[in-house]
Design a protein around this motif. Structure first.
Motif, mmCIF file in Angstrom:
data_model
loop_
_atom_site.group_PDB
_atom_site.id
_atom_site.type_symbol
_atom_site.label_atom_id
_atom_site.label_comp_id
_atom_site.label_asym_id
_atom_site.label_seq_id
_atom_site.Cartn_x
_atom_site.Cartn_y
_atom_site.Cartn_z
ATOM 1 N N SER A 245 0.832 -1.207 0.000
ATOM 2 C CA SER A 245 0.000 0.000 0.000
ATOM 3 C C SER A 245 0.858 1.246 0.000
ATOM 4 C CB SER A 245 -0.931 -0.010 1.210
ATOM 5 O OG SER A 245 -0.211 0.186 2.414
ATOM 6 N N VAL A 246 2.108 1.116 0.423
ATOM 7 C CA VAL A 246 3.040 2.242 0.444
ATOM 8 C C VAL A 246 3.907 2.251 -0.817
ATOM 9 C CG1 VAL A 246 4.917 3.334 1.721
ATOM 10 C CG2 VAL A 246 3.078 2.187 2.966
ATOM 11 N N THR A 247 4.363 1.080 -1.252
ATOM 12 C CA THR A 247 5.297 1.025 -2.382
ATOM 13 C C THR A 247 4.611 1.145 -3.726
ATOM 14 O OG1 THR A 247 5.160 -1.392 -2.500
ATOM 15 C CG2 THR A 247 6.870 -0.445 -1.074
ATOM 16 N N GLY A 248 3.342 0.744 -3.822
ATOM 17 C CA GLY A 248 2.692 0.672 -5.111
ATOM 18 C C GLY A 248 2.989 -0.640 -5.818
ATOM 19 N N LEU A 249 2.482 -0.756 -7.048
ATOM 20 C CA LEU A 249 2.604 -1.991 -7.825
ATOM 21 C C LEU A 249 3.645 -1.825 -8.925
ATOM 22 C CD1 LEU A 249 -1.234 -2.540 -8.202
ATOM 23 C CD2 LEU A 249 0.287 -4.009 -6.857
ATOM 24 N N PRO A 250 4.623 -2.721 -9.005
ATOM 25 C CA PRO A 250 5.663 -2.588 -10.039
ATOM 26 C C PRO A 250 5.095 -2.896 -11.418
ATOM 27 C CG PRO A 250 5.900 -4.666 -8.888
ATOM 28 C CD PRO A 250 4.814 -3.911 -8.169
ATOM 29 N N LEU A 251 5.471 -2.097 -12.400
ATOM 30 C CA LEU A 251 4.995 -2.312 -13.767
ATOM 31 C C LEU A 251 5.869 -3.362 -14.456
ATOM 32 C CD1 LEU A 251 3.916 1.182 -15.139
ATOM 33 C CD2 LEU A 251 2.565 -0.922 -15.158
ATOM 34 N N THR A 252 5.613 -4.612 -14.152
ATOM 35 C CA THR A 252 6.345 -5.703 -14.786
ATOM 36 C C THR A 252 5.854 -5.876 -16.225
ATOM 37 O OG1 THR A 252 4.735 -7.389 -14.151
ATOM 38 C CG2 THR A 252 6.464 -6.856 -12.534
ATOM 39 N N PRO A 253 6.606 -6.583 -17.052
ATOM 40 C CA PRO A 253 6.135 -6.830 -18.424
ATOM 41 C C PRO A 253 4.757 -7.498 -18.464
ATOM 42 C CG PRO A 253 8.459 -7.349 -18.260
ATOM 43 C CD PRO A 253 7.999 -7.040 -16.870
ATOM 44 N N ALA A 254 4.517 -8.449 -17.562
ATOM 45 C CA ALA A 254 3.214 -9.128 -17.546
ATOM 46 C C ALA A 254 2.099 -8.156 -17.186
ATOM 47 C CB ALA A 254 3.245 -10.287 -16.562
ATOM 48 N N TYR A 255 2.363 -7.254 -16.249
ATOM 49 C CA TYR A 255 1.347 -6.281 -15.858
ATOM 50 C C TYR A 255 1.080 -5.295 -16.999
ATOM 51 C CZ TYR A 255 2.047 -7.938 -11.035
ATOM 52 O OH TYR A 255 2.136 -8.692 -9.886
ATOM 53 N N ARG A 256 2.143 -4.876 -17.700
ATOM 54 C CA ARG A 256 1.959 -3.971 -18.836
ATOM 55 C C ARG A 256 1.085 -4.620 -19.907
ATOM 56 N NH1 ARG A 256 5.496 0.405 -18.844
ATOM 57 N NH2 ARG A 256 7.270 0.241 -17.401
ATOM 58 N N THR A 257 1.318 -5.905 -20.149
ATOM 59 C CA THR A 257 0.505 -6.621 -21.133
ATOM 60 C C THR A 257 -0.949 -6.681 -20.689
ATOM 61 O OG1 THR A 257 2.410 -7.963 -21.797
ATOM 62 C CG2 THR A 257 0.225 -8.813 -22.336
ATOM 63 N N GLY A 258 -1.165 -6.925 -19.392
ATOM 64 C CA GLY A 258 -2.523 -6.967 -18.870
ATOM 65 C C GLY A 258 -3.237 -5.631 -18.961
ATOM 66 N N ILE A 259 -2.515 -4.543 -18.751
ATOM 67 C CA ILE A 259 -3.110 -3.211 -18.875
ATOM 68 C C ILE A 259 -3.480 -2.931 -20.326
ATOM 69 C CG2 ILE A 259 -2.643 -0.734 -18.664
ATOM 70 C CD1 ILE A 259 -0.838 -1.443 -16.252
ATOM 71 N N ALA A 260 -2.549 -3.251 -21.242
ATOM 72 C CA ALA A 260 -2.801 -3.017 -22.664
ATOM 73 C C ALA A 260 -3.988 -3.829 -23.171
ATOM 74 C CB ALA A 260 -1.549 -3.357 -23.475
ATOM 75 N N ALA A 261 -4.180 -5.031 -22.601
ATOM 76 C CA ALA A 261 -5.286 -5.889 -23.024
ATOM 77 C C ALA A 261 -6.617 -5.491 -22.397
ATOM 78 C CB ALA A 261 -4.968 -7.342 -22.688
ATOM 79 N N GLY A 262 -6.588 -4.540 -21.463
ATOM 80 C CA GLY A 262 -7.812 -4.115 -20.800
ATOM 81 C C GLY A 262 -8.184 -4.942 -19.587
ATOM 82 N N VAL A 263 -7.384 -5.955 -19.273
ATOM 83 C CA VAL A 263 -7.681 -6.820 -18.124
ATOM 84 C C VAL A 263 -7.387 -6.106 -16.818
ATOM 85 C CG1 VAL A 263 -7.062 -8.976 -16.958
ATOM 86 C CG2 VAL A 263 -7.292 -8.920 -19.448
ATOM 87 N N LEU A 264 -6.252 -5.410 -16.763
ATOM 88 C CA LEU A 264 -5.864 -4.707 -15.536
ATOM 89 C C LEU A 264 -6.259 -3.233 -15.597
ATOM 90 C CD1 LEU A 264 -2.382 -6.290 -14.731
ATOM 91 C CD2 LEU A 264 -4.630 -6.861 -13.794
ATOM 92 N N ARG A 265 -7.485 -2.994 -15.948
ATOM 93 C CA ARG A 265 -8.079 -1.668 -15.896
ATOM 94 C C ARG A 265 -9.130 -1.692 -14.796
ATOM 95 N NH1 ARG A 265 -5.308 2.180 -19.036
ATOM 96 N NH2 ARG A 265 -4.569 1.152 -20.948
ATOM 97 N N ALA A 266 -8.843 -1.039 -13.705
ATOM 98 C CA ALA A 266 -9.682 -1.175 -12.514
ATOM 99 C C ALA A 266 -10.881 -0.235 -12.538
ATOM 100 C CB ALA A 266 -8.849 -0.909 -11.264
ATOM 101 N N ARG A 267 -11.959 -0.698 -11.958
ATOM 102 C CA ARG A 267 -13.115 0.140 -11.652
ATOM 103 C C ARG A 267 -13.112 0.438 -10.156
ATOM 104 N NH1 ARG A 267 -18.729 -1.627 -14.150
ATOM 105 N NH2 ARG A 267 -19.069 0.525 -13.476
ATOM 106 N N PRO A 268 -13.747 1.535 -9.752
ATOM 107 C CA PRO A 268 -13.811 1.812 -8.310
ATOM 108 C C PRO A 268 -14.678 0.783 -7.603
ATOM 109 C CG PRO A 268 -15.234 3.318 -9.497
ATOM 110 C CD PRO A 268 -14.453 2.554 -10.540
ATOM 111 N N MET A 269 -14.570 0.766 -6.291
ATOM 112 C CA MET A 269 -15.353 -0.176 -5.496
ATOM 113 C C MET A 269 -16.847 0.030 -5.768
ATOM 114 S SD MET A 269 -14.527 -2.596 -3.540
ATOM 115 C CE MET A 269 -15.497 -3.817 -2.661
ATOM 116 N N PHE A 270 -17.555 -1.050 -5.959
ATOM 117 C CA PHE A 270 -18.995 -0.977 -6.187
ATOM 118 C C PHE A 270 -19.698 -0.441 -4.944
ATOM 119 C CE2 PHE A 270 -17.521 -5.371 -5.472
ATOM 120 C CZ PHE A 270 -17.972 -5.574 -4.181
ATOM 121 N N ASP A 271 -20.942 -0.006 -5.129
ATOM 122 C CA ASP A 271 -21.712 0.554 -4.011
ATOM 123 C C ASP A 271 -22.513 -0.501 -3.262
ATOM 124 O OD1 ASP A 271 -21.330 3.578 -4.167
ATOM 125 O OD2 ASP A 271 -21.837 3.080 -6.240
ATOM 126 N N ARG A 272 -22.853 -1.562 -3.948
ATOM 127 C CA ARG A 272 -23.607 -2.624 -3.282
ATOM 128 C C ARG A 272 -23.460 -3.929 -4.056
ATOM 129 N NH1 ARG A 272 -26.774 0.583 -5.996
ATOM 130 N NH2 ARG A 272 -26.790 2.012 -4.231
#
Length: 370
Positions: A245-272
């Motif tokens: 929570s302090v360091t953040g998430l490292p942008l590894t090659p696998a994570y970059r691929t997931g972001i580009a594919a739209g998989v690691l695109r987060a939505r905010p917490m749902f309301d219910r």
């Protein structure tokens, strides 16, 4: 006494042996001037690593550091961490003759009536009618967090008709391939499991805060800064934050691929939570760092990657909790009772921090015994 044989507990046991203490069970221990014992509730060596999902390889496992005195040699980076790390821990226990007693669960720690020592009540996991009460001059508590997965309360959670699972119990992505999965959480496990599940089913990733991707190099200075910030909370008696929570998430090659594919695109917490999924009140204006989406998402599974809390219930009779909900700490030492050292807690929750904490805890106890 050491409670727990994960990274922090084994590091503490190593330094106790180097300080001249003899392990209970070793030849001649009954006549030794000073002894130590390590109690662990696992059926085998490995701490929490033995419970990780099989798909987590050594290449994917962040922050696996070697224990003091023995190098960690990873011959095959594709080997599951749930096999490789326990094997290394078992070798370590044998090499330094730590004589870990398992599976034994510590149920209660309380002061002796005269206050000189601590009474530690333990019970055999396999033979629960067998109990032992130990007298200890000091306690290194390394019980970790694995036994206390955190399930946050959210409106409608009890009405959901699908499957709810914590990352604690996740095994194989194929187990959840029967429908859409909502992955909840902003840490490393949420990212890794979202990528893993995307291979077999559709997913939605939701986080309480926007993902904090880190594009720079994770240097020792960054690590020390993160540990210091978590340490500020424990010194104030507040519940510790996770290191990530302090360091953040490292942008590894696998994570970059997931972001580009739209998989690691987060939505905010749902309301219910609804009986068949989750809902947002303002889906089109999520805020910076999140992506928009439909107001309602149907789901077969809610996967809660919401972390863990320190497993400290057995210490409750000592009354260590501060008004802020945490335990006031000075490094590894509990301010309210210096005989108790907490390792693998707060700033020492990372594996590299656990090594340092084991050494510090033993030094603190040595000062009490002199």
């Amino acid at each position: 006494m050491v409670v727990g044989a994960g990274q922090a507990g084994l590091s503490a046991a190593y330094h106790l042996r180097r300080a001249g203490l003899v392990a209970v069970g070793e030849r001649g221990w009954e006549r030794a001037a000073a002894t130590f014992v390590v109690l662990d509730d696992g059926v085998q060596a490995g701490g929490a690593w033995q419970h990780r999902w099989p798909g987590l390889t050594m290449a994917d496992a962040h922050g696996v550091h070697e224990l003091p005195g023995m190098p960690l040699v990873v011959g095959d980076p594709t080997e599951p961490a749930a096999f490789a790390v326990p094997y290394y821990f078992a070798q370590y226990e044998d090499a330094f003759e730590l004589r870990v007693q398992r599976p034994v669960r510590v149920e209660r720690v309380e002061p002796e009536p005269d206050g000189t020592r601590l009474l530690v009540r333990s019970r055999s996991v396999e033979r629960p009618d067998e109990t032992v009460v130990w007298r200890a001059g000091g306690l290194v508590n390394a019980s970790g967090t694995w036994q206390k997965p955190f399930w946050p309360a959210y409106p409608g959670r009890g009405a959901f008709r699908g499957r709810q699972l914590h990352s604690h119990d996740f095994r194989l992505p194929e187990d959840l391939a029967d429908g859409h999965v909502v992955v909840i959480g902003g840490g490393t496990s949420a990212v890794q499991l979202t990528l893993l599940l995307a291979r077999v089913t559709s997913t939605t990733w939701v986080t309480r805060r926007p993902p904090a991707w880190r594009d720079d190099t994770f240097t020792p200075e960054v690590g020390r800064e993160a540990v210091a910030r978590v340490g500020e909370r424990t010194r104030a008696g507040l519940p510790p934050q996770s290191i990530v929570s302090v360091t953040g998430l490292p942008l590894t090659p696998a994570y970059r691929t997931g972001i580009a594919a739209g998989v690691l695109r987060a939505r905010p917490m749902f309301d219910r939570i609804t009986p068949d999924g989750v809902e947002w009140d303002a889906p089109d204006s999520p805020g910076e760092g999140w992506v928009p989406g439909p107001a309602h998402v149907e789901a077969r599974t809610l996967l809660w990657c919401t972390g863990f809390r320190a497993s400290l219930d057995h210490l409750a009779p000592l009354g260590l909790r501060a008004p802020g909900g945490g335990i006031v700490m000075d490094g590894t030492q509990v301010v309210a009772d210096p005989r108790v050292q907490l390792v693998g807690y707060g700033p020492s929750a990372s594996t590299v921090g656990a090594n340092r904490a084991g050494r510090e805890a033993v030094r603190n106890l040595q000062r009490l015994w002199i």
